[in-house]
Enzyme design. Structure first.
Site, PDB file in Angstrom:
ATOM      1  N   LYS A 126      59.697   2.863  19.297  1.00 28.16           N
ATOM      2  CA  LYS A 126      58.617   2.620  20.262  1.00 28.16           C
ATOM      3  C   LYS A 126      57.368   2.275  19.462  1.00 28.16           C
ATOM      4  O   LYS A 126      57.252   2.651  18.295  1.00 28.16           O
ATOM      5  CB  LYS A 126      58.365   3.885  21.092  1.00 28.16           C
ATOM      6  N   ASP A 166      56.075  -2.636  27.715  1.00 28.92           N
ATOM      7  CA  ASP A 166      55.925  -1.316  28.334  1.00 28.92           C
ATOM      8  C   ASP A 166      54.570  -1.385  29.041  1.00 28.92           C
ATOM      9  O   ASP A 166      54.094  -2.499  29.345  1.00 28.92           O
ATOM     10  CB  ASP A 166      55.957  -0.196  27.269  1.00 28.92           C
TER      11      ASP A 166
END
Ligand code: NDP
Length: 446
Positions: A126, A166
């Site tokens: 991430k 995201d």
């Protein structure tokens, strides 16, 4: 057992001070996975979970860029390469002022389990930045994305680490970052997912997370002898995940009553139908307005400022905005008002106390790592299409998405079935753990 879990968490906490979101995600996994490890000799004594909570690599870097007033701005960029036991690192990039190491480590940790559940060969990662795209012009966003990629490009690659979108990173940001990567590397590869259809993207990728959540919810409800048809559905958020969760819920006969953003929620008692949702998409994705603008066109609806939609009576709740957006009080209210199913579109939107309420009351409750895995699953399918230099049709990708969500549901049943109840948290955590742990054991202590 409690002592083993407590000692483990104390050790992790010692090494990760001031990282509350990361500890929250680790605690949830430890509570369900450690009892499983203790019962299974192959994993016991291997310190597998202790290895999993330590990122393989943490990259942090300066992102300097020039705004439209020709002033120099500085943000911080990150990439957490968490675990590559079953495939290259894979996970989104988040651009939001709240981004810090704790938030990204919790997301990267959850991503290990989520990616494992998809059945596709993807490790966990991430990244992102504390940059806030809200209120910035397109050229400012482009300059930021170019500066961000000028450092990130040396750490990623189609066989090494493949970021996606995201919060705050949609098709516009992916486009600017892909352009800069291509310029720096002088190669056209599938290094990012969520690309535009004409330059390597996959059909259904924008829809995948939201659609996947609703496919999963439908499976949970069917397993309980009901379905979404005619059920009142309350959704938070109005970004990518919320929009397509709403679209699929409407298509399956649900009555969508709310959407929200960080300033409040809209409540349309007549239901948000397909036409109204199209208007929301124009408002949010093209005009980049706030959700409160909805009532200008639909004055019968109301906007409730500063509140979350969990006070609206419903049978199904889909939190699709951000972490810890649904607390114990919200959970109590939902249960009191007749909610029977909660499917998480966002990552870790329910607090631990809220989750305990759902499980204590035997509400159907799906943690994000299972129910929102459709997004990364179709990202995996985008990678496969890029490698094949081939595009699957909309119907083909949607069929694969549905079958992956059904398989994840099955895995949760396999590991999560308890007396008269399915514990989807336990099911998802153990199913996700087993595949990664087996790969780590096979690859030795690295
Ligand atoms: P978007 O940026 O498209 O939308 C985010 C939405 O959440 C916006 O409506 C935003 O409102 C709201 N929001 C963000 N922060 C807060 C906050 N602190 N309080 C209240 N509302 C907030 O993001 P996505 O839809 O892509 O992501 C939403 C969630 O889904 C995240 O948790 C993400 O990690 C998760 N997710 C996303 C995937 C994807 O494929 N995109 C895949 C799997 C999970 P505002 O505009 O006011 O900030």
């Amino acid at each position: 057992m409690d002592k083993i879990i407590k000692d483990f968490l104390a050790e992790v906490n010692e090494r990760n001070q001031n990282e509350p979101e990361f500890m929250q995600a680790v605690t949830e996994v430890a509570e369900t996975v450690i009892p499983y490890i203790v019962k299974n000799n192959v994993y016991y004594g291997q310190n597998i979970l202790l290895r999993m909570v330590e990122p393989e690599r943490v990259i942090s870097f300066r992102v300097a860029w020039i705004d439209d007033k020709e002033e120099i701005q500085v943000n911080r960029g990150y990439r957490i390469e968490m675990n590559s036991a079953i495939g290259p690192y894979k996970g989104g990039l988040r651009f939001h002022p709240s981004v810090n190491l704790s938030v990204l480590k919790f997301l990267a940790f959850e991503q290990i389990f989520k990616n494992s559940l998809t059945t596709l060969p993807m490790g966990g990662g991430k990244g992102g930045s504390d940059f806030d795209p809200k209120g910035k012009t397109d050229t400012e966003v482009m300059r930021f994305c170019q500066s961000f990629m000028t450092e990130l490009f040396r750490h990623i690659g189609p066989n090494r680490d493949i970021p996606a979108g995201d919060i705050g990173v949609g098709s516009r940001e992916i486009g600017y970052m892909f352009g800069q990567y291509k310029r720096l590397k002088n190669e056209f590869t599938g290094v990012l997912t969520g690309k535009g259809i004409s330059w390597g993207g996959s059909l259904i990728r924008p829809e995948a997370t939201g659609y996947g959540v609703v496919y999963f919810v439908q499976k949970m409800m069917e397993n309980n002898g009901t379905g979404l048809k005619s059920k009142k559905v309350v959704i938070s958020g109005s970004g990518n995940v919320a929009q397509y969760a709403a679209e699929k819920a409407i298509q399956l006969g649900g009555i969508v009553l709310t959407l929200s953003d960080s300033s409040g929620y809209i409540f349309d008692s007549e239901g948000i139908d397909e036409e109204k949702l199209k208007h929301v998409m124009t408002l949010k994705n093209i005009k980049r307005e706030r959700i409160s603008s909805y009532i200008k066109k639909y004055p019968k609806a109301k906007f409730v400022a500063g509140k979350t939609p969990w006070e609206v009576a419903c049978e199904v709740a889909l939190p699709c905005a951000t972490q810890n957006e649904l607390n114990e009080k919200d959970a109590d209210l939902l249960i009191k008002n007749g909610c029977v199913c909660v499917g998480e579109g966002a990552n870790m939107p329910s607090t631990p106390e809220a989750i305990h309420q759902f499980t204590n009351h035997k509400i159907l409750y799906a943690p994000g790592k299972a129910s929102n895995a459709g997004g990364v699953a179709v990202s995996g399918l985008e990678m496969a299409q890029n490698s094949l230099r081939y595009n699957w049709s909309r119907e083909e990708v949607d069929a694969k998405l549905q079958s992956i969500m059904a398989e994840i549901h099955q895995s949760c049943l396999y590991y999560g079935k308890e007396e008269g109840y399915v514990n989807y948290v336990k099911g998802a955590n153990i199913a996700g753990f087993v595949k990664v742990a087996d790969a780590m054991l096979a690859q030795g202590v690295v």
